[in-house]
Design a protein around this motif. Sequence first.
Motif, PDB file in Angstrom:
ATOM      1  N   LEU A   6       0.844  -1.191   0.000  1.00  0.00           N
ATOM      2  CA  LEU A   6       0.000   0.000   0.000  1.00  0.00           C
ATOM      3  C   LEU A   6       0.880   1.241   0.000  1.00  0.00           C
ATOM      4  N   PHE A   7       0.522   2.171  -0.842  1.00  0.00           N
ATOM      5  CA  PHE A   7       1.215   3.454  -0.883  1.00  0.00           C
ATOM      6  C   PHE A   7       0.255   4.523  -0.405  1.00  0.00           C
ATOM      7  N   PHE A   8       0.691   5.334   0.492  1.00  0.00           N
ATOM      8  CA  PHE A   8      -0.092   6.470   0.940  1.00  0.00           C
ATOM      9  C   PHE A   8       0.536   7.714   0.355  1.00  0.00           C
ATOM     10  N   LEU A   9      -0.252   8.406  -0.459  1.00  0.00           N
ATOM     11  CA  LEU A   9       0.266   9.591  -1.125  1.00  0.00           C
ATOM     12  C   LEU A   9       0.110  10.811  -0.232  1.00  0.00           C
ATOM     13  N   PRO A  10       1.125  11.616  -0.144  1.00  0.00           N
ATOM     14  CA  PRO A  10       0.966  12.885   0.559  1.00  0.00           C
ATOM     15  C   PRO A  10      -0.070  13.736  -0.179  1.00  0.00           C
ATOM     16  N   TYR A  11      -0.631  14.730   0.499  1.00  0.00           N
ATOM     17  CA  TYR A  11      -1.696  15.546  -0.087  1.00  0.00           C
ATOM     18  C   TYR A  11      -1.299  16.141  -1.427  1.00  0.00           C
ATOM     19  N   PHE A  12      -0.032  16.480  -1.614  1.00  0.00           N
ATOM     20  CA  PHE A  12       0.363  17.138  -2.855  1.00  0.00           C
ATOM     21  C   PHE A  12       0.469  16.161  -4.020  1.00  0.00           C
ATOM     22  N   LEU A  13       0.340  14.870  -3.753  1.00  0.00           N
ATOM     23  CA  LEU A  13       0.316  13.882  -4.825  1.00  0.00           C
ATOM     24  C   LEU A  13      -1.059  13.240  -4.965  1.00  0.00           C
ATOM     25  N   ALA A  14      -2.030  13.747  -4.267  1.00  0.00           N
ATOM     26  CA  ALA A  14      -3.382  13.196  -4.320  1.00  0.00           C
ATOM     27  C   ALA A  14      -4.004  13.443  -5.694  1.00  0.00           C
ATOM     28  N   ALA A  15      -5.132  12.819  -5.931  1.00  0.00           N
ATOM     29  CA  ALA A  15      -5.796  12.922  -7.228  1.00  0.00           C
ATOM     30  C   ALA A  15      -6.289  14.336  -7.517  1.00  0.00           C
ATOM     31  N   TYR A  16      -6.532  15.098  -6.497  1.00  0.00           N
ATOM     32  CA  TYR A  16      -6.941  16.484  -6.668  1.00  0.00           C
ATOM     33  C   TYR A  16      -6.570  17.267  -5.416  1.00  0.00           C
ATOM     34  N   VAL A  17      -6.594  18.586  -5.546  1.00  0.00           N
ATOM     35  CA  VAL A  17      -6.222  19.447  -4.435  1.00  0.00           C
ATOM     36  C   VAL A  17      -7.461  20.202  -3.958  1.00  0.00           C
ATOM     37  N   GLU A  18      -7.863  19.955  -2.738  1.00  0.00           N
ATOM     38  CA  GLU A  18      -8.941  20.739  -2.149  1.00  0.00           C
ATOM     39  C   GLU A  18      -8.361  22.081  -1.726  1.00  0.00           C
ATOM     40  N   TYR A  19      -9.143  23.129  -1.907  1.00  0.00           N
ATOM     41  CA  TYR A  19      -8.619  24.449  -1.559  1.00  0.00           C
ATOM     42  C   TYR A  19      -9.726  25.398  -1.154  1.00  0.00           C
ATOM     43  N   SER A  39     -15.047  34.631 -10.827  1.00  0.00           N
ATOM     44  CA  SER A  39     -13.834  33.881 -10.526  1.00  0.00           C
ATOM     45  C   SER A  39     -13.989  32.397 -10.835  1.00  0.00           C
ATOM     46  N   LYS A  40     -13.108  31.867 -11.666  1.00  0.00           N
ATOM     47  CA  LYS A  40     -13.063  30.422 -11.927  1.00  0.00           C
ATOM     48  C   LYS A  40     -12.574  29.677 -10.686  1.00  0.00           C
ATOM     49  N   LEU A  41     -11.772  30.334  -9.865  1.00  0.00           N
ATOM     50  CA  LEU A  41     -11.321  29.710  -8.619  1.00  0.00           C
ATOM     51  C   LEU A  41     -12.512  29.322  -7.753  1.00  0.00           C
ATOM     52  N   ILE A  42     -13.486  30.205  -7.692  1.00  0.00           N
ATOM     53  CA  ILE A  42     -14.695  29.942  -6.905  1.00  0.00           C
ATOM     54  C   ILE A  42     -15.580  28.931  -7.634  1.00  0.00           C
ATOM     55  N   ALA A  43     -15.806  29.156  -8.922  1.00  0.00           N
ATOM     56  CA  ALA A  43     -16.735  28.319  -9.689  1.00  0.00           C
ATOM     57  C   ALA A  43     -16.291  26.858  -9.761  1.00  0.00           C
ATOM     58  N   LEU A  44     -14.989  26.619  -9.873  1.00  0.00           N
ATOM     59  CA  LEU A  44     -14.486  25.259 -10.073  1.00  0.00           C
ATOM     60  C   LEU A  44     -13.980  24.591  -8.799  1.00  0.00           C
ATOM     61  N   ARG A  45     -14.063  25.300  -7.691  1.00  0.00           N
ATOM     62  CA  ARG A  45     -13.486  24.794  -6.442  1.00  0.00           C
ATOM     63  C   ARG A  45     -14.052  23.430  -6.066  1.00  0.00           C
ATOM     64  N   LYS A  46     -15.360  23.267  -6.115  1.00  0.00           N
ATOM     65  CA  LYS A  46     -15.984  21.994  -5.717  1.00  0.00           C
ATOM     66  C   LYS A  46     -16.160  21.049  -6.902  1.00  0.00           C
ATOM     67  N   ALA A  48     -14.588  20.903  -9.965  1.00  0.00           N
ATOM     68  CA  ALA A  48     -13.419  20.445 -10.716  1.00  0.00           C
ATOM     69  C   ALA A  48     -12.130  20.884 -10.035  1.00  0.00           C
ATOM     70  N   PRO A  49     -11.818  20.317  -8.875  1.00  0.00           N
ATOM     71  CA  PRO A  49     -10.583  20.714  -8.197  1.00  0.00           C
ATOM     72  C   PRO A  49      -9.369  20.344  -9.052  1.00  0.00           C
ATOM     73  N   PRO A  50      -8.306  21.132  -8.970  1.00  0.00           N
ATOM     74  CA  PRO A  50      -7.126  20.863  -9.793  1.00  0.00           C
ATOM     75  C   PRO A  50      -6.410  19.591  -9.334  1.00  0.00           C
ATOM     76  N   PRO A  51      -5.715  18.933 -10.254  1.00  0.00           N
ATOM     77  CA  PRO A  51      -5.035  17.684  -9.896  1.00  0.00           C
ATOM     78  C   PRO A  51      -3.733  17.877  -9.120  1.00  0.00           C
ATOM     79  N   SER A  52      -3.202  19.109  -9.110  1.00  0.00           N
ATOM     80  CA  SER A  52      -1.923  19.336  -8.422  1.00  0.00           C
ATOM     81  C   SER A  52      -1.806  20.798  -8.019  1.00  0.00           C
TER      82      SER A  52
END
Length: 135
Positions: A6-19, A39-46, A48-52
């Motif tokens: 089992l590999f546990f990925l740190p948050y910065f390697l997760a499938a997406y970044v919550e912000y 703001s796209k930051l607001i619109a896409l926050r929930k 389509a979170p970014p992958p990194s």
Amino acid sequence: MRTTILFFLPYFLAAYVEYQVQFTVLGNKEVLQAIQKTSKLIALRKSAPPPSITAQRYRVDADLPVIIDVLHAFGYFDAKVSADITTSEQGATVKIFIRPAVLYRIGSYKVVIKGGNDPSLLPLSTIGIKIGAAA
């Protein structure tokens, strides 16, 4: 015999970044509301979170000119906008710093109709510009 690793990925390697997004702006609440709506930051926050974090940085960089455009629409032509991203185990926080500077106002205006038409045919009240309003 099968071995499972089992590999546990740190948050910065997760499938997406919550912000979270925080705006710091002086003054006009109407301007802040307009910025938040565009703001796209607001619109896409929930949705389509970014992958990194790198993708997050690109999203932030793409939003800054949009924020400047909103500030210009409200008459803040000398506005400055900057951003900072901090990370923690819970995700990222995007801080947008907005310095609107001077609000430019309309001092006077003149309607010129080319072709010899009488300007009195176009009442100035229909244009929607008022002296003293934000430019």
